[in-house]
Design an enzyme around this catalytic site. Structure first.
Site, PDB file in Angstrom:
ATOM      1  N   TYR A 155      -4.863 -17.121  28.411  1.00 54.08           N
ATOM      2  CA  TYR A 155      -3.826 -16.143  28.766  1.00 54.08           C
ATOM      3  C   TYR A 155      -2.543 -16.557  28.028  1.00 54.08           C
ATOM      4  O   TYR A 155      -1.504 -16.800  28.631  1.00 54.08           O
ATOM      5  CB  TYR A 155      -3.582 -16.097  30.269  1.00 54.08           C
ATOM      6  CG  TYR A 155      -4.824 -15.878  31.115  1.00 54.08           C
ATOM      7  CD1 TYR A 155      -5.268 -14.596  31.395  1.00 54.08           C
ATOM      8  CD2 TYR A 155      -5.538 -16.959  31.631  1.00 54.08           C
ATOM      9  CE1 TYR A 155      -6.395 -14.395  32.175  1.00 54.08           C
ATOM     10  CE2 TYR A 155      -6.672 -16.762  32.419  1.00 54.08           C
ATOM     11  CZ  TYR A 155      -7.086 -15.471  32.688  1.00 54.08           C
ATOM     12  OH  TYR A 155      -8.198 -15.283  33.466  1.00 54.08           O
ATOM     13  N   CYS A 169      16.103  -7.391  43.721  1.00 60.68           N
ATOM     14  CA  CYS A 169      16.486  -8.752  44.104  1.00 60.68           C
ATOM     15  C   CYS A 169      16.428  -8.839  45.626  1.00 60.68           C
ATOM     16  O   CYS A 169      17.397  -8.514  46.318  1.00 60.68           O
ATOM     17  CB  CYS A 169      17.892  -9.069  43.609  1.00 60.68           C
ATOM     18  SG  CYS A 169      18.022  -9.015  41.823  1.00 60.68           S
ATOM     19  N   CYS A 198      18.212  -0.384  44.882  1.00 59.88           N
ATOM     20  CA  CYS A 198      17.380  -0.928  43.811  1.00 59.88           C
ATOM     21  C   CYS A 198      16.235  -1.761  44.373  1.00 59.88           C
ATOM     22  O   CYS A 198      15.072  -1.515  44.053  1.00 59.88           O
ATOM     23  CB  CYS A 198      18.257  -1.740  42.864  1.00 59.88           C
ATOM     24  SG  CYS A 198      17.360  -2.744  41.687  1.00 59.88           S
ATOM     25  N   CYS A 244       2.341 -17.097  38.388  1.00 63.52           N
ATOM     26  CA  CYS A 244       3.531 -16.352  38.823  1.00 63.52           C
ATOM     27  C   CYS A 244       3.253 -15.656  40.160  1.00 63.52           C
ATOM     28  O   CYS A 244       4.040 -14.825  40.590  1.00 63.52           O
ATOM     29  CB  CYS A 244       3.989 -15.370  37.756  1.00 63.52           C
ATOM     30  SG  CYS A 244       2.699 -14.271  37.205  1.00 63.52           S
ATOM     31  N   GLN A 284       8.200 -14.242  28.012  1.00 63.98           N
ATOM     32  CA  GLN A 284       8.738 -14.580  29.336  1.00 63.98           C
ATOM     33  C   GLN A 284      10.174 -14.072  29.445  1.00 63.98           C
ATOM     34  O   GLN A 284      10.943 -14.207  28.492  1.00 63.98           O
ATOM     35  CB  GLN A 284       8.722 -16.098  29.539  1.00 63.98           C
ATOM     36  CG  GLN A 284       7.339 -16.719  29.482  1.00 63.98           C
ATOM     37  CD  GLN A 284       6.590 -16.607  30.800  1.00 63.98           C
ATOM     38  OE1 GLN A 284       7.073 -15.993  31.747  1.00 63.98           O
ATOM     39  NE2 GLN A 284       5.399 -17.173  30.846  1.00 63.98           N
ATOM     40  N   ASP A 324      -2.651 -19.457  32.359  1.00 66.02           N
ATOM     41  CA  ASP A 324      -1.393 -18.818  32.775  1.00 66.02           C
ATOM     42  C   ASP A 324      -1.652 -17.323  32.966  1.00 66.02           C
ATOM     43  O   ASP A 324      -1.145 -16.490  32.217  1.00 66.02           O
ATOM     44  CB  ASP A 324      -0.337 -19.084  31.686  1.00 66.02           C
ATOM     45  CG  ASP A 324       1.039 -18.559  32.044  1.00 66.02           C
ATOM     46  OD1 ASP A 324       1.222 -18.071  33.178  1.00 66.02           O
ATOM     47  OD2 ASP A 324       1.939 -18.629  31.189  1.00 66.02           O
ATOM     48  N   CYS A 329      26.012  -7.348  45.178  1.00 66.98           N
ATOM     49  CA  CYS A 329      25.580  -6.284  44.260  1.00 66.98           C
ATOM     50  C   CYS A 329      25.640  -4.953  44.990  1.00 66.98           C
ATOM     51  O   CYS A 329      25.028  -4.784  46.046  1.00 66.98           O
ATOM     52  CB  CYS A 329      24.156  -6.562  43.779  1.00 66.98           C
ATOM     53  SG  CYS A 329      23.464  -5.185  42.861  1.00 66.98           S
ATOM     54  N   GLU A 354      -6.168 -14.796  24.193  1.00 67.03           N
ATOM     55  CA  GLU A 354      -5.306 -13.736  24.723  1.00 67.03           C
ATOM     56  C   GLU A 354      -5.975 -12.397  24.400  1.00 67.03           C
ATOM     57  O   GLU A 354      -6.548 -12.237  23.330  1.00 67.03           O
ATOM     58  CB  GLU A 354      -3.926 -13.863  24.044  1.00 67.03           C
ATOM     59  CG  GLU A 354      -3.025 -12.673  24.098  1.00 67.03           C
ATOM     60  CD  GLU A 354      -2.562 -12.282  25.496  1.00 67.03           C
ATOM     61  OE1 GLU A 354      -2.180 -13.153  26.285  1.00 67.03           O
ATOM     62  OE2 GLU A 354      -2.607 -11.071  25.781  1.00 67.03           O
ATOM     63  N   CYS A 368      23.822  -4.576  35.657  1.00 60.39           N
ATOM     64  CA  CYS A 368      22.977  -5.369  36.546  1.00 60.39           C
ATOM     65  C   CYS A 368      23.318  -6.823  36.268  1.00 60.39           C
ATOM     66  O   CYS A 368      23.302  -7.268  35.110  1.00 60.39           O
ATOM     67  CB  CYS A 368      21.508  -5.104  36.254  1.00 60.39           C
ATOM     68  SG  CYS A 368      20.437  -6.355  37.013  1.00 60.39           S
TER      69      CYS A 368
END
Ligand code: SAH
Length: 391
Positions: free
Chosen positions: A247, A18, A15, A343, A218, A316, A9, A268, A94
């Site tokens: 959540y 990643c 950026c 996450c 998501q 979550d 990339c 939520e 991208c």
């Protein structure tokens, strides 16, 4: 499916989104597993997560693109923010986004340029366009575009809409969002639908989900499907169980599990997400999911005072994790199973530590939801120690 082993990339250094592009794909997976296990070990767990669900499509996977704009030397530049700065990098594409999203990115710039619609300049307080948010439903291909403007007055609005619509029949709705605040939050409160009905629809298994501008969704649809399958498989639900989906976003996990359990209570705190969740239940004719718009901790602390029987709690939370009060309430409610979807492995380990005396880790798996970045999704199934380790 584009299972790619190395990505080159040209924007990588500037950026910075990643972080793992210098590794092979297999090495990124090992790196993620090691990180998750380090977090768990530091928190005093012997448990080892050994599996990570690899992404069969590890590029072009993001279903949401946020484009920033700036006016430099008489020309519009558009793209993403340089890491930890307020600078926009001028990009054409991208590789983590779809071809369609990249096509829209390139064409919006020319549309704004040719109609002389200027990006908003925060310092001088002139110009109009702040951001554009593009959301693409993975399975139906439908596209939602949100034009975030600094003011409500929008010169050449109908011409802009006409030209955007002409880019693709997949563009089903266009929204103007007005954000006049000095903030790095992308969307303001006020919205006006310029075309279509304000949302797009995606398919998920055999269910339909509506996606609006603000509701949580998501960002990697295929891997989210794999994650939900894993939850179903590892948590081993049955038709007598009452479960909490905390959540819950737009209700996806609870709605997908609804046919496997007796009842779901979905919690939520984002109103637009709850409204979308109620609509999602309705369009799929699901009647055994109840939606509560509240802070997850508030709600759990309240029901811990009552004698309600809850068989399982799915949680979550966002990256910041949950709260001590939420985890203490779990211990009072004593569900047989806790399914933690995380996450952020560091807040996962911190939170699991609070449950350590009462619950043991039965199953765990990582899912590569954010390929080539250093983010990783982890699913942990815990069982109450007094329930003899039955899930
Ligand atoms: N389970 C969902 C969404 C997970 S993202 C899915 O799989 O799609 C985390 C969600 O938690 C977001 O929708 C966010 O709005 C919500 N949230 C954040 N803090 C919260 C709180 N204190 N109480 C309830 N929900 C919260």
């Amino acid at each position: 499916m584009n299972m790619i082993n190395n990505v080159k990339c040209k924007y990588q250094k500037l950026c910075g989104s990643c972080q793992l592009l210098d590794k092979s794909y297999q090495d990124t997976l090992n790196f993620k597993l090691t990180y998750v296990n380090d977090c768990l070990h530091k928190a005093g767990f012997n448990h080892q997560v050994t599996k990570i669900v690899e992404a069969k499509q590890n590029t072009n996977y993001r279903n949401k693109m946020i484009i920033g704009y700036k006016f430099v030397n008489g020309k519009i530049i558009s793209g993403f923010y340089e890491e930890n700065t307020h600078h926009i990098i001028d990009i054409d594409e991208c590789q983590m986004h779809s071809k369609m999203q990249n096509f829209i990115l390139q064409n919006l710039k020319s549309i704004f340029q040719s109609l002389k619609i200027k990006p908003y300049d925060e310092d001088r307080k002139v110009g109009l366009i702040r951001y554009v948010l593009v959301r693409e439903a993975y399975f139906t291909g439908e596209i939602l575009i949100v034009l975030v403007t600094a003011s409500e007055i929008f010169p050449a609005r109908s011409e802009v809409v006409k030209r955007i619509k002409a880019l693709s029949p997949k563009i089903k709705t266009i929204i103007q969002n007005i954000n006049s605040r000095k903030t790095s939050i992308v969307l303001g409160d006020k919205e006006r639908i310029l075309y279509g009905n304000g949302y797009i629809t995606d398919l998920f298994g055999n269910l339909k989900f509506n996606i609006s501008s603000k509701a949580f969704y998501q960002i990697n649809t295929l891997q989210t499907q794999n994650l939900y399958e894993k939850i179903k498989l590892l948590a081993n639900f049955n038709k007598n169980e009452t479960i909490i989906d905390a959540y819950s976003g737009v209700g996806t996990i609870g709605l997908i599990l609804a046919s496997s359990v007796k009842e779901v209570i979905s919690i939520e705190n984002n109103q637009q997400s709850v409204r979308a969740a109620i609509l999602n239940a309705k369009i799929n004719q699901i009647k055994n999911v109840h939606f509560i718009c509240d802070d997850a901790t508030n709600y759990l602390v309240e029901i811990a005072k009552e004698k309600v029987k809850i068989d399982a709690i799915i949680m979550d939370p966002p990256r910041t994790g949950s709260t001590i009060a939420f985890l203490e309430a779990i211990k009072k409610i004593k569900p047989r199973k806790v399914i933690y979807v995380s996450c952020d492995p560091s807040t996962l380990a911190r939170d699991l530590k609070v449950l350590k005396n009462e619950y043991k880790i039965m199953e765990s798996v990582c899912v590569d939801m954010f390929s080539w970045t250093n983010h990783v999704e982890t699913l942990v199934v815990l069982s109450h120690k007094k329930s003899d380790g039955h899930i």
